[in-house]
Design a protein around this motif. Structure first.
Motif, PDB file in Angstrom:
ATOM      1  N   VAL A  67       0.846  -1.202   0.000  1.00 18.10           N
ATOM      2  CA  VAL A  67       0.000   0.000   0.000  1.00 18.10           C
ATOM      3  C   VAL A  67       0.880   1.249   0.000  1.00 18.10           C
ATOM      4  CG1 VAL A  67      -1.515   1.396   1.485  1.00 18.10           C
ATOM      5  CG2 VAL A  67      -2.099  -0.989   0.972  1.00 18.10           C
ATOM      6  N   LEU A  68       1.911   1.250   0.842  1.00 19.86           N
ATOM      7  CA  LEU A  68       2.815   2.402   0.903  1.00 19.86           C
ATOM      8  C   LEU A  68       3.561   2.594  -0.422  1.00 19.86           C
ATOM      9  CD1 LEU A  68       4.371   2.234   4.485  1.00 19.86           C
ATOM     10  CD2 LEU A  68       2.851   3.993   3.565  1.00 19.86           C
ATOM     11  N   ALA A  69       3.963   1.502  -1.047  1.00 15.19           N
ATOM     12  CA  ALA A  69       4.665   1.593  -2.325  1.00 15.19           C
ATOM     13  C   ALA A  69       3.760   2.186  -3.400  1.00 15.19           C
ATOM     14  CB  ALA A  69       5.156   0.212  -2.750  1.00 15.19           C
ATOM     15  N   GLU A  70       2.512   1.751  -3.421  1.00 12.52           N
ATOM     16  CA  GLU A  70       1.553   2.279  -4.398  1.00 12.52           C
ATOM     17  C   GLU A  70       1.291   3.758  -4.146  1.00 12.52           C
ATOM     18  OE1 GLU A  70      -3.090   1.502  -5.771  1.00 12.52           O
ATOM     19  OE2 GLU A  70      -1.978  -0.108  -4.754  1.00 12.52           O
ATOM     20  N   TRP A  75       1.964   9.577  -5.155  1.00 13.82           N
ATOM     21  CA  TRP A  75       2.436  10.867  -4.667  1.00 13.82           C
ATOM     22  C   TRP A  75       3.461  11.468  -5.635  1.00 13.82           C
ATOM     23  CZ3 TRP A  75       1.345  13.949  -0.406  1.00 13.82           C
ATOM     24  CH2 TRP A  75       2.256  14.968  -0.134  1.00 13.82           C
ATOM     25  N   ALA A  76       4.409  10.645  -6.057  1.00 12.65           N
ATOM     26  CA  ALA A  76       5.463  11.131  -6.964  1.00 12.65           C
ATOM     27  C   ALA A  76       4.877  11.628  -8.279  1.00 12.65           C
ATOM     28  CB  ALA A  76       6.471  10.016  -7.226  1.00 12.65           C
ATOM     29  N   ASP A  77       3.829  10.974  -8.754  1.00 15.88           N
ATOM     30  CA  ASP A  77       3.242  11.307 -10.052  1.00 15.88           C
ATOM     31  C   ASP A  77       2.248  12.459  -9.976  1.00 15.88           C
ATOM     32  OD1 ASP A  77       2.920  10.758 -12.881  1.00 15.88           O
ATOM     33  OD2 ASP A  77       0.925  10.045 -12.366  1.00 15.88           O
ATOM     34  N   HIS A  78       1.476  12.546  -8.878  1.00 16.88           N
ATOM     35  CA  HIS A  78       0.387  13.523  -8.807  1.00 16.88           C
ATOM     36  C   HIS A  78       0.626  14.677  -7.833  1.00 16.88           C
ATOM     37  CE1 HIS A  78      -1.707  10.149 -10.688  1.00 16.88           C
ATOM     38  NE2 HIS A  78      -2.674  10.979 -11.013  1.00 16.88           N
ATOM     39  N   CYS A  79       1.362  14.443  -6.761  1.00 18.19           N
ATOM     40  CA  CYS A  79       1.421  15.405  -5.652  1.00 18.19           C
ATOM     41  C   CYS A  79       2.745  16.143  -5.541  1.00 18.19           C
ATOM     42  CB  CYS A  79       1.131  14.698  -4.324  1.00 18.19           C
ATOM     43  SG  CYS A  79      -0.323  13.629  -4.342  1.00 18.19           S
ATOM     44  N   ALA A  80       3.829  15.502  -5.957  1.00 19.83           N
ATOM     45  CA  ALA A  80       5.168  16.046  -5.710  1.00 19.83           C
ATOM     46  C   ALA A  80       5.432  17.355  -6.446  1.00 19.83           C
ATOM     47  CB  ALA A  80       6.235  15.015  -6.084  1.00 19.83           C
ATOM     48  N   ALA A 138     -15.086   4.187  -6.082  1.00 26.24           N
ATOM     49  CA  ALA A 138     -14.418   3.433  -5.023  1.00 26.24           C
ATOM     50  C   ALA A 138     -12.912   3.400  -5.261  1.00 26.24           C
ATOM     51  CB  ALA A 138     -14.985   2.012  -4.964  1.00 26.24           C
ATOM     52  N   LYS A 139     -12.498   3.344  -6.522  1.00 24.60           N
ATOM     53  CA  LYS A 139     -11.073   3.324  -6.848  1.00 24.60           C
ATOM     54  C   LYS A 139     -10.391   4.609  -6.412  1.00 24.60           C
ATOM     55  CE  LYS A 139      -7.888   2.732 -10.762  1.00 24.60           C
ATOM     56  NZ  LYS A 139      -7.776   2.532 -12.223  1.00 24.60           N
ATOM     57  N   SER A 140     -11.058   5.738  -6.658  1.00 23.39           N
ATOM     58  CA  SER A 140     -10.520   7.036  -6.260  1.00 23.39           C
ATOM     59  C   SER A 140     -10.411   7.129  -4.744  1.00 23.39           C
ATOM     60  CB  SER A 140     -11.421   8.160  -6.786  1.00 23.39           C
ATOM     61  OG  SER A 140     -11.112   9.380  -6.172  1.00 23.39           O
ATOM     62  N   GLU A 141     -11.438   6.694  -4.050  1.00 24.99           N
ATOM     63  CA  GLU A 141     -11.432   6.752  -2.592  1.00 24.99           C
ATOM     64  C   GLU A 141     -10.322   5.873  -2.009  1.00 24.99           C
ATOM     65  OE1 GLU A 141     -15.250   5.994  -0.913  1.00 24.99           O
ATOM     66  OE2 GLU A 141     -16.152   7.779  -1.797  1.00 24.99           O
ATOM     67  N   SER A 142     -10.143   4.699  -2.585  1.00 27.70           N
ATOM     68  CA  SER A 142      -9.091   3.808  -2.118  1.00 27.70           C
ATOM     69  C   SER A 142      -7.715   4.453  -2.304  1.00 27.70           C
ATOM     70  CB  SER A 142      -9.155   2.482  -2.880  1.00 27.70           C
ATOM     71  OG  SER A 142      -8.096   1.631  -2.499  1.00 27.70           O
ATOM     72  N   LEU A 147      -3.041   7.398   0.105  1.00 18.58           N
ATOM     73  CA  LEU A 147      -2.222   8.608   0.221  1.00 18.58           C
ATOM     74  C   LEU A 147      -2.188   9.118   1.661  1.00 18.58           C
ATOM     75  CD1 LEU A 147      -3.106  10.657  -2.992  1.00 18.58           C
ATOM     76  CD2 LEU A 147      -0.860   9.755  -2.355  1.00 18.58           C
ATOM     77  N   VAL A 148      -3.292   8.949   2.384  1.00 21.24           N
ATOM     78  CA  VAL A 148      -3.309   9.349   3.794  1.00 21.24           C
ATOM     79  C   VAL A 148      -2.220   8.586   4.548  1.00 21.24           C
ATOM     80  CG1 VAL A 148      -4.638   9.296   5.948  1.00 21.24           C
ATOM     81  CG2 VAL A 148      -5.734  10.044   3.811  1.00 21.24           C
ATOM     82  N   HIS A 149      -2.093   7.298   4.287  1.00 17.72           N
ATOM     83  CA  HIS A 149      -1.023   6.509   4.916  1.00 17.72           C
ATOM     84  C   HIS A 149       0.344   7.081   4.560  1.00 17.72           C
ATOM     85  CE1 HIS A 149      -3.214   3.364   6.892  1.00 17.72           C
ATOM     86  NE2 HIS A 149      -3.770   2.899   5.789  1.00 17.72           N
ATOM     87  N   PHE A 150       0.529   7.467   3.286  1.00 13.79           N
ATOM     88  CA  PHE A 150       1.833   7.980   2.877  1.00 13.79           C
ATOM     89  C   PHE A 150       2.115   9.339   3.511  1.00 13.79           C
ATOM     90  CE2 PHE A 150       4.814  10.165   0.040  1.00 13.79           C
ATOM     91  CZ  PHE A 150       5.875   9.272   0.144  1.00 13.79           C
TER      92      PHE A 150
END
Length: 200
Positions: A67-70, A75-80, A138-142, A147-150
């Protein structure tokens, strides 16, 4: 009680009025750092924006290394681009937002509940650069819960993780071409093209 409320409203009106008068002279340029009043108001509006029932929701996604790896890749692709790989907000775009992208490693973010973080990812934050990433599926929410975990991981993110994310960050066509040429050069396949590229 009414007098106290009225006095409070008058005080707020005076503060806002003085702030508006001051900005008549300095303008509303985003080059100026947010004032203390703006920071307080922005933080209050952000907190009020989350429905009460959303604040208390716990993360339904179990944290695992997978989960953290995903989430790290997401994060690297969308948030960084705004928040930086390490969550510092120290990017060209992040520093020039108004208000600037926060340092996600600090207490102000880490003290938010899982529900608040999820809500901000899914719904965005008005009058900031934070967009709404959720599409109601559901995919978006998951993905948002992952991301919250990351985000919780950011204060302890390692340099190896940062380097790994750098390889996942989006590339411009020019950056992608340069990387290909460097790779060819290192393999001895196309040294002339690479040398020509760096000569300019």
């Amino acid at each position: 009680m009414r007098r106290t409320l009225l006095a409070g409203l008058i005080a707020i009106a005076l503060i806002v009025g003085l702030w508006l008068i001051k900005n008549q002279f300095r303008g509303f340029s985003t080059k100026n750092p947010p004032t203390a009043i703006e920071r307080i108001v922005a933080r209050s509006v952000r907190d009020w924006a989350v429905p009460a029932e959303s604040k208390s929701i716990t993360n339904p996604v179990v944290q695992t290394e997978a989960v953290l790896a995903e989430a790290r890749e997401h994060w690297a692709d969308h948030c960084a681009g705004c928040h930086a790989n390490n969550g510092s907000g120290d990017t060209e775009m992040g520093k020039n937002l108004y208000p600037p992208a926060p340092d996600m490693r600090q207490t102000a973010t880490q003290n938010l509940t899982d529900g608040q973080l999820f809500y901000f990812i899914e719904n965005g934050i008005r009058m900031t650069g934070m967009p709404a990433w959720g599409d109601g599926t559901a995919k978006s929410e998951s993905a948002s819960w992952k991301l919250v975990h990351f985000i919780r991981r950011l204060p302890k993110v390692t340099q190896d993780e940062v380097l790994q994310m750098q390889r996942m960050n989006p590339r411009t066509p020019a950056e992608f071409l340069e990387e290909q040429e460097i790779e060819k050069f290192l393999k001895g396949e196309d040294s002339h093209a690479t040398q020509s590229h760096h000569a300019h």
